[in-house]
Write a protein that holds these residues in place. Structure first.
Motif, PDB file in Angstrom:
ATOM      1  N   THR A 149      -2.017  -8.528 -10.672  1.00 18.84           N
ATOM      2  CA  THR A 149      -3.458  -9.041 -10.086  1.00 18.84           C
ATOM      3  C   THR A 149      -4.277  -7.920 -10.780  1.00 18.84           C
ATOM      4  O   THR A 149      -5.552  -7.606 -10.651  1.00 18.84           O
ATOM      5  CB  THR A 149      -3.752  -8.934  -8.785  1.00 18.84           C
ATOM      6  OG1 THR A 149      -2.786 -10.670  -8.482  1.00 18.84           O
ATOM      7  CG2 THR A 149      -4.776  -9.944  -8.377  1.00 18.84           C
ATOM      8  N   LYS A 150      -3.620  -6.479  -9.949  1.00 22.07           N
ATOM      9  CA  LYS A 150      -4.675  -5.756 -10.126  1.00 22.07           C
ATOM     10  C   LYS A 150      -4.358  -5.154 -11.464  1.00 22.07           C
ATOM     11  O   LYS A 150      -5.455  -4.071 -12.413  1.00 22.07           O
ATOM     12  CB  LYS A 150      -4.025  -4.657  -9.450  1.00 22.07           C
ATOM     13  CG  LYS A 150      -5.397  -3.303  -9.507  1.00 22.07           C
ATOM     14  CD  LYS A 150      -5.256  -1.857  -8.654  1.00 22.07           C
ATOM     15  CE  LYS A 150      -6.524  -1.461  -8.745  1.00 22.07           C
ATOM     16  NZ  LYS A 150      -6.487  -0.316  -6.876  1.00 22.07           N
ATOM     17  N   PHE A 151      -3.300  -5.293 -12.479  1.00 21.62           N
ATOM     18  CA  PHE A 151      -2.957  -4.337 -13.760  1.00 21.62           C
ATOM     19  C   PHE A 151      -2.266  -5.718 -14.558  1.00 21.62           C
ATOM     20  O   PHE A 151      -1.159  -5.017 -15.269  1.00 21.62           O
ATOM     21  CB  PHE A 151      -1.883  -3.240 -13.634  1.00 21.62           C
ATOM     22  CG  PHE A 151      -2.038  -2.351 -12.606  1.00 21.62           C
ATOM     23  CD1 PHE A 151      -3.047  -1.521 -12.232  1.00 21.62           C
ATOM     24  CD2 PHE A 151      -1.852  -1.774 -11.325  1.00 21.62           C
ATOM     25  CE1 PHE A 151      -3.605  -1.218 -11.581  1.00 21.62           C
ATOM     26  CE2 PHE A 151      -2.037  -1.229 -10.130  1.00 21.62           C
ATOM     27  CZ  PHE A 151      -2.823  -0.086 -10.197  1.00 21.62           C
ATOM     28  N   PRO A 152      -2.679  -6.645 -14.955  1.00 22.10           N
ATOM     29  CA  PRO A 152      -1.974  -7.612 -15.696  1.00 22.10           C
ATOM     30  C   PRO A 152      -1.301  -7.394 -17.145  1.00 22.10           C
ATOM     31  O   PRO A 152      -0.186  -7.447 -17.432  1.00 22.10           O
ATOM     32  CB  PRO A 152      -3.141  -8.984 -15.751  1.00 22.10           C
ATOM     33  CG  PRO A 152      -4.289  -8.008 -14.749  1.00 22.10           C
ATOM     34  CD  PRO A 152      -4.479  -6.909 -14.790  1.00 22.10           C
ATOM     35  N   ARG A 176       2.742  -9.825  -7.143  1.00 20.97           N
ATOM     36  CA  ARG A 176       1.667 -10.466  -7.176  1.00 20.97           C
ATOM     37  C   ARG A 176       0.543  -9.190  -7.496  1.00 20.97           C
ATOM     38  O   ARG A 176      -0.568  -9.056  -8.068  1.00 20.97           O
ATOM     39  CB  ARG A 176       1.361 -11.387  -6.388  1.00 20.97           C
ATOM     40  CG  ARG A 176       0.241 -11.906  -5.783  1.00 20.97           C
ATOM     41  CD  ARG A 176       0.438 -13.057  -4.454  1.00 20.97           C
ATOM     42  NE  ARG A 176       0.012 -12.213  -3.203  1.00 20.97           N
ATOM     43  CZ  ARG A 176       1.322 -11.907  -2.491  1.00 20.97           C
ATOM     44  NH1 ARG A 176       2.165 -13.217  -3.172  1.00 20.97           N
ATOM     45  NH2 ARG A 176       1.681 -11.953  -1.413  1.00 20.97           N
ATOM     46  N   HIS A 177       0.357  -8.009  -6.531  1.00 23.77           N
ATOM     47  CA  HIS A 177      -0.398  -6.993  -6.517  1.00 23.77           C
ATOM     48  C   HIS A 177      -0.594  -6.353  -7.799  1.00 23.77           C
ATOM     49  O   HIS A 177      -1.535  -6.144  -8.087  1.00 23.77           O
ATOM     50  CB  HIS A 177       0.477  -5.929  -5.182  1.00 23.77           C
ATOM     51  CG  HIS A 177      -1.268  -4.925  -5.791  1.00 23.77           C
ATOM     52  ND1 HIS A 177      -2.169  -4.357  -4.826  1.00 23.77           N
ATOM     53  CD2 HIS A 177      -0.409  -3.558  -6.343  1.00 23.77           C
ATOM     54  CE1 HIS A 177      -2.463  -3.162  -5.545  1.00 23.77           C
ATOM     55  NE2 HIS A 177      -1.910  -2.804  -6.346  1.00 23.77           N
ATOM     56  N   LEU A 178       0.680  -5.972  -8.756  1.00 22.41           N
ATOM     57  CA  LEU A 178       0.630  -5.147  -9.815  1.00 22.41           C
ATOM     58  C   LEU A 178       0.324  -6.544 -11.230  1.00 22.41           C
ATOM     59  O   LEU A 178      -0.524  -6.412 -11.345  1.00 22.41           O
ATOM     60  CB  LEU A 178       1.766  -4.425 -10.112  1.00 22.41           C
ATOM     61  CG  LEU A 178       2.811  -4.003  -9.486  1.00 22.41           C
ATOM     62  CD1 LEU A 178       4.169  -3.480  -9.562  1.00 22.41           C
ATOM     63  CD2 LEU A 178       2.027  -2.481  -9.485  1.00 22.41           C
ATOM     64  N   PRO A 213       2.792   1.005 -13.547  1.00 21.15           N
ATOM     65  CA  PRO A 213       2.860  -0.833 -13.437  1.00 21.15           C
ATOM     66  C   PRO A 213       3.841  -1.465 -14.002  1.00 21.15           C
ATOM     67  O   PRO A 213       4.893  -2.360 -13.716  1.00 21.15           O
ATOM     68  CB  PRO A 213       0.983  -0.936 -13.415  1.00 21.15           C
ATOM     69  CG  PRO A 213       0.792   0.332 -13.671  1.00 21.15           C
ATOM     70  CD  PRO A 213       1.691   1.152 -14.609  1.00 21.15           C
ATOM     71  N   TRP A 224       1.190  -1.260  -0.192  1.00 20.06           N
ATOM     72  CA  TRP A 224       0.574   0.377  -0.004  1.00 20.06           C
ATOM     73  C   TRP A 224       0.838   1.404  -0.030  1.00 20.06           C
ATOM     74  O   TRP A 224       0.350   2.181  -0.634  1.00 20.06           O
ATOM     75  CB  TRP A 224      -1.051   0.128   1.334  1.00 20.06           C
ATOM     76  CG  TRP A 224      -0.220   0.164   2.447  1.00 20.06           C
ATOM     77  CD1 TRP A 224       0.257  -0.431   2.855  1.00 20.06           C
ATOM     78  CD2 TRP A 224       0.207   1.359   3.219  1.00 20.06           C
ATOM     79  NE1 TRP A 224       0.607  -0.727   4.746  1.00 20.06           N
ATOM     80  CE2 TRP A 224       0.917   0.654   4.282  1.00 20.06           C
ATOM     81  CE3 TRP A 224      -0.345   2.811   2.744  1.00 20.06           C
ATOM     82  CZ2 TRP A 224       1.246   2.511   5.539  1.00 20.06           C
ATOM     83  CZ3 TRP A 224       0.593   4.007   3.318  1.00 20.06           C
ATOM     84  CH2 TRP A 224       1.035   3.232   4.773  1.00 20.06           C
ATOM     85  N   TYR A 280       4.538  -7.161  -3.663  1.00 19.67           N
ATOM     86  CA  TYR A 280       4.166  -6.332  -4.937  1.00 19.67           C
ATOM     87  C   TYR A 280       4.055  -6.683  -6.439  1.00 19.67           C
ATOM     88  O   TYR A 280       2.802  -5.943  -6.653  1.00 19.67           O
ATOM     89  CB  TYR A 280       6.082  -4.917  -4.450  1.00 19.67           C
ATOM     90  CG  TYR A 280       5.258  -3.863  -5.307  1.00 19.67           C
ATOM     91  CD1 TYR A 280       3.943  -3.322  -5.349  1.00 19.67           C
ATOM     92  CD2 TYR A 280       5.800  -3.449  -6.048  1.00 19.67           C
ATOM     93  CE1 TYR A 280       3.680  -1.361  -5.614  1.00 19.67           C
ATOM     94  CE2 TYR A 280       5.880  -1.606  -6.510  1.00 19.67           C
ATOM     95  CZ  TYR A 280       4.300  -1.237  -6.478  1.00 19.67           C
ATOM     96  OH  TYR A 280       4.028  -0.012  -6.991  1.00 19.67           O
ATOM     97  N   THR A 288       1.768   6.544  -7.506  1.00 18.39           N
ATOM     98  CA  THR A 288       0.672   6.666  -7.879  1.00 18.39           C
ATOM     99  C   THR A 288       0.124   8.518  -7.739  1.00 18.39           C
ATOM    100  O   THR A 288      -0.494   8.725  -7.986  1.00 18.39           O
ATOM    101  CB  THR A 288      -1.079   5.760  -7.592  1.00 18.39           C
ATOM    102  OG1 THR A 288      -0.727   6.021  -6.475  1.00 18.39           O
ATOM    103  CG2 THR A 288      -0.844   4.710  -8.315  1.00 18.39           C
ATOM    104  N   GLU A 317       2.235   1.975  -3.603  1.00 15.91           N
ATOM    105  CA  GLU A 317       1.308   2.437  -4.371  1.00 15.91           C
ATOM    106  C   GLU A 317       1.291   3.837  -3.841  1.00 15.91           C
ATOM    107  O   GLU A 317       0.711   4.162  -5.405  1.00 15.91           O
ATOM    108  CB  GLU A 317       0.268   1.736  -4.279  1.00 15.91           C
ATOM    109  CG  GLU A 317       0.211  -0.180  -4.965  1.00 15.91           C
ATOM    110  CD  GLU A 317       1.002   0.210  -6.434  1.00 15.91           C
ATOM    111  OE1 GLU A 317      -0.319   0.127  -7.033  1.00 15.91           O
ATOM    112  OE2 GLU A 317       1.345   0.318  -6.979  1.00 15.91           O
TER     113      GLU A 317
END
Length: 292
Positions: free
Chosen positions: A82-85, A78-80, A61, A37, A76, A44, A40
């Motif tokens: 998952t959210k912005f493949p 995994r997050h990127l 990303p 968090w 991090y 951003t 990000e």
């Protein structure tokens, strides 16, 4: 916090200086494995970098994923992914890649031996349309810097058995050539010939993995060299491997059976389905749990 930065306003040298400071703060935060968090929020809202031509830009990303790869920040990454493949695997800006025709994430994951992040990238790619999936898996690197190598070439060049098997199992082509006309098999054989005594087990493991995926009639540049130095290569690879490579004998029944079995595994279930195959231990390089 020492990595806190302010919004960059203005132009010229002062703006560029602030961008460099901001960029290093983000790099440092990823390197220090700070929470997702927080990274990000930085990416951003606060962090900027200076591009060629004087353009000030926030990190995409895709660029953030490159930092996560370098520093093995798995949460991090995994997050990127998952959210912005799609945008996480897009071509980064010129500040990050000299070649704007390809995205370097797969090859970089192999180069740094980030097996778990590579696995997540490959799973993300499986959700793409078939044409996009193939272009990501078989994308060649910069011809000037990397010789047009695919990620599979890099895995053979650096002798990464886990990376090699993951790429092959998810659909990367073992038949493509780099800028010098070498297939991944040629690249691996060159590594074996240059330093035959070094890392022998891993090299032969890579070769055995390739056997399961390459077509029997594959044409490769090193074939004549193997035939011209038959005894040396036979001693190095073993008689059965050598004869199978140069076409003097068909693959063993075991290799033939494994080729058939592996073709029944869809990329979505790879490598988990390997646990259900009668592979000997030495052909199971993925000795770790890879979470989906």
């Amino acid at each position: 916090m020492p990595w806190s930065v302010r919004w960059v306003g203005g132009r010229g040298a002062q703006s560029q200086k602030q961008c460099k400071k901001s960029s290093f703060a983000f790099y440092q935060a990823v390197r220090d494995l700070l929470p997702v968090w927080f990274l990000e929020d930085m990416r951003t809202m606060e962090v900027f970098h200076w591009e060629d031509g004087g353009k000030v830009s926030v990190y995409s990303p895709s660029e953030a994923l490159l930092y996560a790869l370098v520093h093995d920040h798995q949460p991090y990454a995994r997050h990127l992914l998952t959210k912005f493949p799609e945008s996480a695997l897009a071509v980064p800006s010129q500040s990050f890649s000299c070649c704007q025709s390809s995205a370097p994430h797969l090859a970089m994951a192999v180069r740094y031996n980030r097996v778990r992040v590579l696995f997540r990238i490959l799973k993300a790619i499986q959700a793409f349309p078939p044409s996009d999936r193939a272009s990501h898996l078989d994308r060649r690197g910069c011809s000037r810097v990397e010789g047009g190598k695919t990620a599979l070439h890099v895995a053979c060049e650096l002798v990464r058995p886990e990376c090699l098997l993951l790429l092959l199992g998810h659909g990367a082509s073992p038949c493509l050539q780099d800028s010098a006309g070498n297939t991944p098999l040629d690249t691996l054989l060159q590594q074996i010939s240059h330093a035959p005594a070094a890392n022998t087990r891993a090299k032969l493991l890579c070769l055995d993995c390739l056997f399961f995926f390459v077509p029997q009639d594959l044409q490769f540049a090193m074939k004549q060299q193997l035939l011209d130095n038959r005894q040396w290569w036979q001693d190095l690879l073993g008689v059965s491997r050598f004869q199978c490579l140069v076409g003097l004998a068909p693959p063993s029944l075991f290799v033939g059976a494994m080729r058939v079995l592996i073709r029944t595994i869809s990329p979505e279930h790879f490598p988990e389905a390997l646990d259900n195959l009668p592979l000997p231990h030495f052909l199971k390089p993925l000795d770790l749990k890879l979470e989906s």
